[in-house]
Design an enzyme around this catalytic site. Structure first.
Site, PDB file in Angstrom:
ATOM      1  CD  GLU A 107      40.754  43.252  41.044  1.00 47.46           C
ATOM      2  OE1 GLU A 107      40.623  43.152  42.040  1.00 47.46           O
ATOM      3  OE2 GLU A 107      40.422  42.255  40.453  1.00 47.46           O
ATOM      4  CG  HIS A 126      44.325  39.407  39.548  1.00 42.26           C
ATOM      5  ND1 HIS A 126      44.248  38.736  40.602  1.00 42.26           N
ATOM      6  CD2 HIS A 126      43.101  40.174  39.279  1.00 42.26           C
ATOM      7  CE1 HIS A 126      43.012  38.915  41.399  1.00 42.26           C
ATOM      8  NE2 HIS A 126      42.292  39.740  40.599  1.00 42.26           N
ATOM      9  CG  HIS A 128      39.070  36.395  39.627  1.00 44.31           C
ATOM     10  ND1 HIS A 128      38.278  37.241  38.721  1.00 44.31           N
ATOM     11  CD2 HIS A 128      39.584  37.424  40.399  1.00 44.31           C
ATOM     12  CE1 HIS A 128      38.727  38.314  38.731  1.00 44.31           C
ATOM     13  NE2 HIS A 128      39.536  38.520  39.806  1.00 44.31           N
ATOM     14  CG  HIS A 198      39.913  38.963  44.723  1.00 43.36           C
ATOM     15  ND1 HIS A 198      40.291  40.089  44.723  1.00 43.36           N
ATOM     16  CD2 HIS A 198      39.663  38.882  43.347  1.00 43.36           C
ATOM     17  CE1 HIS A 198      40.447  40.940  43.632  1.00 43.36           C
ATOM     18  NE2 HIS A 198      39.933  40.048  42.776  1.00 43.36           N
TER      19      HIS A 198
HETATM   20 ZN   LIG Z   1      40.329  40.377  40.684  1.00 41.73          ZN
END
Ligand SMILES: [Zn+2]
Length: 266
Positions: A107, A126, A128, A198
């Site tokens: 990602e 980034h 979760h 997500h």
């Molecule tokens: Zn992710």
């Protein structure tokens, strides 16, 4: 005439020499600051794991000090395990600058595409984190700031709905530049974007600031879910959002969280 040419030649040599002398320390300073960025990036990985913003997954990057069109990011490792030797340099297409056989984060395109569209962004997380994901799945709800450390969220964080780009049978992962660009479009000029089902992408101008934002995005989401269960919620007003958009104490938090994270790693 010959004398004049010689003078011009000497002049050019002197100018080039002066320019080189002036830029050499600048280049050395920039390289040095990239080394400092690598050390801080390792620390950011450890803090985000220690503060439960990331677990085995999630990642943090920083824009290169020497090449604004490059960024630094770990190879594919759990953030709590990242060391300086794991940090690689990537182009905005999210390709490694030096070819490698090491596994890479699938990602990483989230980072490259946001750096491409937002020259003001210097660091990205980034992750979760659980309360942000929970809130992302509540219909007709958006992440909104209700506490004084969360004004950076703005009136409501934009919500990235991957079904609008990849249909309703994707694995929700941002596996290529096209999906990364769609996340960057959703982010727009905001500080963070929530990704339905997500996680989130959070931006900042320094690693210390983006880490602070990532910690308090999760705290605010948890508080918001609690408050929504208890009754109608009073969110920050536009004036309060403006006044709290830039939390002043993230340097102090960075030092404290760094000491905690490194002590627990021993
Ligand atoms: Zn992710």
């Amino acid at each position: 005439m010959r004398m004049r040419r010689r003078h011009v030649f000497h002049f050019v040599v002197v100018v080039v020499g002066v320019l080189f002398a002036a830029t050499a320390p600048a280049r050395a300073a920039a390289a040095q600051s990239n080394a400092a960025l690598v050390a801080d990036l390792v620390t950011a990985n450890h803090i985000l794991f220690d503060q439960n913003v990331v677990d085995a997954f999630g990642h943090v990057s920083v824009r290169s000090a020497t090449r604004p069109d490059h960024y630094l990011l770990s190879r594919n490792r759990a953030p709590g395990d990242v060391t300086a030797a794991d940090i690689l340099e990537f182009t905005l297409d999210s390709q490694p600058v030096t070819a490698t056989n090491l596994p890479l984060y699938s990602e990483r395109f989230i980072h490259g595409e946001i750096y491409r569209t937002r020259p003001d962004v210097m660091a990205i997380v980034h992750g979760h984190s659980y309360s942000v994901v929970a809130l992302s799945a509540v219909q007709n709800a958006r992440l909104r700031p209700l506490m004084h450390f969360a004004g950076f969220i703005g009136e409501a964080a934009p919500l990235f709905e991957i079904r609008n780009v990849a249909g309703d049978a994707s694995d929700l992962m941002i596996r290529d530049g096209k999906l990364g660009a769609a996340v960057a479009r959703s982010l727009g000029q905001s500080a963070m974007v929530v990704m339905r089902g997500h996680g989130s992408a959070i931006t900042g101008t320094t690693l210390a600031q983006v880490v602070h934002r990532a910690v308090y995005a999760e705290v605010n989401a948890r508080l918001q879910l609690d408050a929504m269960r208890a009754g109608p919620v009073t969110y920050l007003s536009p004036g309060e959002i403006r006044a709290t958009a830039s939390a002043p104490n993230y340097g102090r938090a960075w030092d404290f969280w760094k000491a905690q994270a490194e002590a627990r790693r021993r």
